[in-house]
Structures are given as structure tokens and as C-alpha cells.
Design a protein around this motif. Sequence first.
Motif, short mmCIF file in Angstrom:
data_model
loop_
_atom_site.label_atom_id
_atom_site.label_comp_id
_atom_site.label_asym_id
_atom_site.label_seq_id
_atom_site.Cartn_x
_atom_site.Cartn_y
_atom_site.Cartn_z
N GLY A 93 -9.40 12.14 -11.78
CA GLY A 93 -8.18 12.93 -11.85
C GLY A 93 -7.05 12.22 -11.16
O GLY A 93 -7.20 11.12 -10.62
N ALA A 94 -5.90 12.86 -11.14
CA ALA A 94 -4.70 12.25 -10.60
C ALA A 94 -4.54 12.46 -9.11
O ALA A 94 -3.77 11.77 -8.47
CB ALA A 94 -3.46 12.79 -11.32
N THR A 95 -5.26 13.40 -8.54
CA THR A 95 -5.06 13.69 -7.12
C THR A 95 -5.70 12.61 -6.27
O THR A 95 -6.74 12.06 -6.62
CB THR A 95 -5.68 15.04 -6.74
OG1 THR A 95 -7.07 15.00 -7.05
CG2 THR A 95 -5.01 16.17 -7.52
N VAL A 96 -5.10 12.34 -5.15
CA VAL A 96 -5.63 11.31 -4.25
C VAL A 96 -6.82 11.85 -3.48
O VAL A 96 -7.68 11.10 -3.05
CB VAL A 96 -4.52 10.85 -3.29
CG1 VAL A 96 -5.04 9.80 -2.31
CG2 VAL A 96 -3.35 10.29 -4.08
N GLY A 97 -6.91 13.15 -3.32
CA GLY A 97 -7.95 13.74 -2.50
C GLY A 97 -9.36 13.37 -2.91
O GLY A 97 -10.17 12.99 -2.09
#
Lengths: 113, 113
Positions: A93-97
Motif C-alpha cells: 500500500g501507499a502508507t509508510v506505516g
Amino acid sequence: QKEVEQDPGPLSVPEGAIVSLNCTYSNSAFQYFMWYRQYSRKGPELLMYTYSSGNKEDGRFTAQVDKSSKYISLFIRDSQPSDSATYLCAMRGATVGRRALTFGSGTRLQVQP
Amino acid sequence: DVKVTQSSRYLVKRTGEKVFLECVQDMDHENMFWYRQDPGLGLRLIYFSYDVKMKEKGDIPEGYSVSREKKERFSLILESASTNQTSMYLCASSPGLAGAPQFFGPGTRLTVL
């Protein structure tokens, strides 16, 4: 059900054939897509990286992404015996988390001379 | 080119031994990962680190620990090796950007007798 489905093969083709490798996924949060090539007893090598729907070409390799169908493909033109390897799709996904990738199980390809 | 190196290609240890697997990357990447790869099970994430001294558990952390004292180095520790930890261990690194791909080392084939 796995998040990423990939046919394990083995897929055997004659030299010069066009090869199509595919993955389907269920998580609509996946935005970035990769293909890795892994030779026997070696680490995976990044082959293609894309983040948009459509095609990306690099030499004999074309990566195709269809986000509406949740389907990605890798095409190999004029396949060579040296292309014999396991091909892994991967996505995230795009989230850094969540920094890790989700991998397919890999498709083993054998190109016969 | 990104270079990820692992301390050993092949390692044989006895049950109960403490085992250290070392990984070094030369691209100043923020993130580093340890996976194991087994036939039929694919790549499974053990631990990852997003900064020096920071770590997060992956999908199968039991029986493993990690250490990241310097940005370029990430160690995987098997506190007391068991036969079910016989596997191919792969280290990877990636920059701290959303969607960034990972780059893998050559792998360490560990056999626990």
C-alpha cells in the motif's frame, strides 16, 4: 483466502515463446506492484516496479497492472533459457506505516532450448 | 546499484546453538527486513526495522530476535536453534519512501541438525 494469489506452475515453454505470468489480489489498498526474479538458491532480484494502471516496458519484459480487476501480469517476449527461474509478484500500500511487501507464492518458469 | 550482503551463503548449526545472521546494505536505506523462505510457504516476514534500534515483529517472530545498532547493519539471532528453523533466510532493505521496493541479499541457507 490469500491476499495475493499466484499460480505456482511449473510453466514450461519453448525458447522464443511469449510468457505470461499473473497475480490476482484482493486488497484494494495495494498501490505499488513489483516483479522479482529468483534463480535457484539465490535471493530475489527486482525486475519491474510500477505504481499505476497500464503497461510498463523494459526490454523483453512488460509489466501490466489492472487495478479495477485487481490483476497484474508480467510478459516476457522471446523467452530464453536464462529466463528459467521463479517469478514472484509483490505489492504494497501507499502508507509508510506498513513497510513490508505482500508476496505471491511464485511461479516457476522453465524455458526449454 | 544497491548492494545487500549477507555474512554466509551456507551455515550448518546444531540444535540449541545460538546463531547470528548478519546483513549489511550500502545504500543508506532506512528500512531493513528479515524473511525466511520455505517450499510451499513462500516468503514470510520475521522482523523488520525502520530505524536504528527500532524494530517491529513480522508474521513469524517466535524463536527469533533482531538487532540494529547501525543503520547499515541488521542482525537476526536464533537464540536456541531448532530443526524447524532450517530454511533459507533472506535479508532486504528499502528506502523510507511510501511504496518503495525492497532489495534482497543473496540469502543464507541455514541447516540445523
